[in-house]
Design an enzyme around this catalytic site. Structure first.
Site, PDB file in Angstrom:
ATOM      1  N   TYR A  44       0.979  -1.046  -0.036  1.00 38.96           N
ATOM      2  CA  TYR A  44      -0.189   0.162  -0.059  1.00 38.96           C
ATOM      3  C   TYR A  44       0.910   1.406  -0.096  1.00 38.96           C
ATOM      4  O   TYR A  44       0.398   2.237  -0.263  1.00 38.96           O
ATOM      5  CB  TYR A  44      -0.966  -0.239   1.203  1.00 38.96           C
ATOM      6  CG  TYR A  44      -2.230   0.826   0.994  1.00 38.96           C
ATOM      7  CD1 TYR A  44      -3.075   0.894  -0.242  1.00 38.96           C
ATOM      8  CD2 TYR A  44      -2.616   1.638   2.069  1.00 38.96           C
ATOM      9  CE1 TYR A  44      -3.944   1.916  -0.545  1.00 38.96           C
ATOM     10  CE2 TYR A  44      -3.560   2.580   1.669  1.00 38.96           C
ATOM     11  CZ  TYR A  44      -4.271   2.364   0.486  1.00 38.96           C
ATOM     12  OH  TYR A  44      -5.402   3.433   0.495  1.00 38.96           O
ATOM     13  N   TRP A  46       2.854   2.934   2.209  1.00 44.21           N
ATOM     14  CA  TRP A  46       2.849   3.842   3.057  1.00 44.21           C
ATOM     15  C   TRP A  46       4.135   3.554   4.134  1.00 44.21           C
ATOM     16  O   TRP A  46       4.296   4.229   5.188  1.00 44.21           O
ATOM     17  CB  TRP A  46       1.680   4.144   4.026  1.00 44.21           C
ATOM     18  CG  TRP A  46       0.545   4.820   3.445  1.00 44.21           C
ATOM     19  CD1 TRP A  46      -0.404   4.405   2.829  1.00 44.21           C
ATOM     20  CD2 TRP A  46       0.504   6.287   3.670  1.00 44.21           C
ATOM     21  NE1 TRP A  46      -1.319   5.387   2.551  1.00 44.21           N
ATOM     22  CE2 TRP A  46      -0.690   6.678   3.140  1.00 44.21           C
ATOM     23  CE3 TRP A  46       1.341   7.182   4.241  1.00 44.21           C
ATOM     24  CZ2 TRP A  46      -1.087   8.050   2.830  1.00 44.21           C
ATOM     25  CZ3 TRP A  46       0.977   8.634   3.991  1.00 44.21           C
ATOM     26  CH2 TRP A  46      -0.242   8.876   3.460  1.00 44.21           C
TER      27      TRP A  46
END
Length: 741
Positions: A106, A108
């Site tokens: 994802y 992050w």
């Protein structure tokens, strides 16, 4: 003190006597309190010290296994574990093809542009023939599919809205659906060196109509009137406002005729179904007189209609965005400075910012030969239903048969919905490999866990979208345990698979930093790498204070048309109508939520951490109640259930339950409970109240359903729940310590 940065801000740091000292960047007018969580990245008990393999996978080999998430782990030497992972990648590729590998990430994990886990994973998998990936985001995946149909380009709304200085100069009224939550503006992917939004909010002169079930979705210092709406009814309120504009002749007919397509169809729906202020009042809980008065005020002033990303993270999440654009078009102010429509103010730190529009150095990922992909929020469906068909943006697609999940960066057991369902999904692949610095729930549900460094333990280049600086991220401290950076891990796997040269191009991580920077500086006019690295930062050229994309469209829509089929704002989209989706017709409509219950849970972003990152940090721990995530209740709802401040409560519905610590607050609308996401999932498998999360993760309660067939976006912002005081023996919170080894 050495410079570095994070998704929530730039800083300098050192380690003395084993203690991390952090100083915010001197140019930052509003440093993020989340910097206080960084010390937990050093020696927290949840750090993954050495490579670990799940015992069942180690002894029985690859295959679906219901023991994932419940089994113990065995620490294994690096060479052995890399040999095993490389062999498994080779087996899956040979027997099932590269589409059987899911490249889960994802993005992050790191603020650094080189050690960006998603880029490293995708580059590696592309060098071995590709992977099945994901599209869009949990944050605004619904909007990013819808907006091209309505305005031609999501960028026009997400990145080209009025800046805060423009709003300060021109805007008289902001109608903020979902508010402008200050807690979110400290965060931007890649970092924010100078947090300007808190200051802009503090100096805001425009009046604000706060439309939210939560009063603190806007700072208390802002001049605002609170409209405490029932959750998930914003579209109904917009319909009531729009109906008033038409009924009183306050809508801008000339703008609608020249700049929009399909307004007449929407007006026929609006009037023909009686979506007036009285109708809207019965659904939203806002008095009809207030709706009428607000519509008149909007028509009389320079008005900015804003919709937070949170509103599209629900069932039918397309509707408040589309209806908000339609409402702004009816006011005729789209393209005017400080007027029109905005999406995401208060959802991310760079929305409305005036920072540079410069792409900073980044690692090329290569080309993925595999054409298979999923909308990001459909991961559980992918694993549970190989071969099943689904709709997406006018296409009928099928889920590939995933045999190996390789996850680097991100924690789906934080951001996905219905975690008990996700647990079942994670039992289906043959193998799950996870790169993680910490024993998150995702790591605990893996077969192979490879310990990776944190940003404090490596060198990188850091800069966020619209950031004012490029930061030389120096290593602050040595890697903990046997952790390695993702690039080093993938280089070792690439060597075993015969593609090391293609992956590394013969460069070490430090040589990559120099190479990427020097390539970039050819066109940027930046100083040489050695000079930049010694200085620790580079200030980037200023960005525009005014955006012109929609202003040019307003000046002449024939010369500067939008990228829609009509070249106009499509209040009715013939393309979307042609898809035949009953949950997303061709123009904005009111579609009520399917799920109802005693309380409506809002599972919003936390104020004490970014997503689930560093949940064991000091700031995050300080926000807990009785060692569990805090749930806010209106005092009347709490009293009706015999709940007092500090009580441990059970939050439950048919999907599951979690324990949380009660906070009573009249800033929460009656009938609403607010429990932020990000508490590390802590399932208690042998408890009488199971399925139960002991720590307070609300995604045991949220439904794993898409916003609609159009976008297949995340709908996890809301859930129907009830709450009761928990008087039984309290299960221990174990999520923040390692599993059995």
């Amino acid at each position: 003190m050495r410079p570095s940065t994070s998704h929530w801000g730039a800083f300098s740091a050192d380690v003395t006597g084993g203690r991390l000292r952090v100083v915010p960047h001197p140019a930052d007018p509003a440093p993020s309190p989340l910097l206080g969580n960084l010390a937990a990245a050093l020696d927290h008990p949840s750090r993954v010290a050495r490579p670990a393999v799940r015992r069942g996978w180690l002894e029985d080999g690859p295959g679906p296994d219901e023991r994932r998430g419940r089994d113990e782990f065995v620490e294994v030497p690096w060479d052995e574990v890399l040999d095993r992972v490389a062999a498994e990648l080779g087996r899956v590729r040979e027997e099932h093809g590269n589409q059987a590998i899911f490249g889960g990430s994802y993005g992050w994990a790191s603020a650094g542009r080189f050690h960006h886990a998603q880029s490293q994973l995708h580059r590696f998998l592309n060098t071995i023939g590709g992977y099945t990936g994901s599209r869009n985001s949990y944050s605004n995946g619904t909007s990013s599919v819808l907006l091209p149909h309505v305005v031609g380009d999501a960028h026009a709304v997400l990145r080209q809205a009025s800046t805060w200085p423009t709003i300060a100069e021109h805007t008289e009224l902001i109608v903020a659906f979902g508010g402008v939550p200050e807690k979110n503006v400290f965060v931007t992917p890649g970092g924010v060196t100078e947090h300007g939004t808190p200051g802009h909010l503090a100096r805001l002169r425009a009046r604000v109509a706060l439309v939210s079930p939560l009063r603190d979705d806007l700072p208390s210092t802002v001049d605002a009137r609170w409209y405490p709406i029932r959750p998930a009814t914003d579209t109904a309120l917009m319909m009531g406002l729009a109906h008033t504009l038409v009924a009183e002749g306050l809508h801008d007919r000339d703008f609608l005729a020249r700049y929009c397509a399909g307004y007449a169809e929407f007006e026929r729906y609006l009037l023909g179904t009686g979506k007036d202020a009285h109708w809207a009042s019965g659904i939203t809980g806002i008095p009809a007189a207030d709706i009428v008065a607000l519509a008149r005020e909007m028509a009389a002033h320079r008005t900015l209609v804003t919709v937070t990303w949170s509103l599209q993270r629900t069932e039918h999440g397309e509707q408040p965005v589309w209806a908000g654009i339609t409402l702004a078009a009816m006011l005729g102010q789209i393209g005017l400075p400080g007027g029109g429509f905005g999406h995401g103010y208060g959802s991310m730190g760079d929305v409305g910012d005036t920072g540079p529009e410069v792409r900073t150095p980044y690692l090329p990922q290569g080309v993925n030969p595999v054409r298979e992909f999923i909308p990001v929020a459909r991961i559980a469906d992918l694993l549970l239903h190989p071969g099943a068909s689904y709709d997406y943006d006018g296409e009928v697609r099928r889920y590939p048969d995933i045999r190996l999940v390789h996850w680097a960066g991100g924690n789906p057991f934080h951001h996905h919905q219905d975690l008990n369902r996700l647990r079942r999904a994670f039992t289906r692949p043959d193998t799950v490999v996870v790169h993680e610095p910490f024993w998150t729930a995702t790591a605990r549900h893996a077969d192979v866990v490879l310990p990776v460094t944190t940003t404090l333990e490596r060198e990188d280049l850091g800069s966020g979208r619209r950031d004012t600086h490029l930061i030389a991220m120096h290593r602050i401290t040595e890697p903990r345990g046997e952790s390695r950076d993702d690039h080093t891990i993938f280089a070792a796997l690439a060597e075993r698979l015969g593609v090391e040269k293609a992956f590394t191009e013969g460069r070490s991580p430090r040589e990559w930093l120099e190479h990427l920077y020097e390539e970039w500086r050819v066109s940027s006019g930046a100083p040489p790498f050695a000079e930049f690295w010694a200085a620790g930062e580079l200030r980037l050229p200023p960005g525009p204070t005014h955006h012109t994309l929609l202003a040019d469209f307003r000046a002449d829509p024939d010369v500067h048309p939008l990228k829609t089929p009509s070249g106009r704002i499509e209040i009715t989209s013939a393309v979307v109508a042609g898809f035949g989706y009953d949950d997303c017709p061709g123009h904005p409509v009111w579609l009520p939520p399917k799920e109802t219950g005693p309380l409506r849970l809002i599972a919003n972003q936390p104020r004490t951490r970014l997503h689930s990152q560093l949940d064991g940090g000091a700031v995050s721990r300080a926000g807990k109640v009785a060692g569990r995530e805090a749930i806010r209740l209106n005092p009347a709802d709490a009293a009706a259930r015999g709940i007092g401040p500090g009580d441990v409560v059970r939050v439950f519905n048919a999907r599951g339950a979690c324990l949380a610590g009660a906070v009573l607050d009249d800033a929460v609308r009656p009938g609403v409970a607010q429990l932020p996401t990000g508490a590390w999932f802590d399932p208690v498998d042998d408890h009488p109240a199971s399925p139960l999360c002991a720590h307070g993760n609300p995604n045991v309660l949220t439904a794993d359903v898409p916003s609609s067939r159009l976008s297949q976006g995340c709908a996890g912002q809301h859930a129907a729940v009830d709450v009761e005081r928990f008087d039984g023996p309290l299960p221990e919170v174990t999520a923040l310590r390692p599993p059995p080894l």
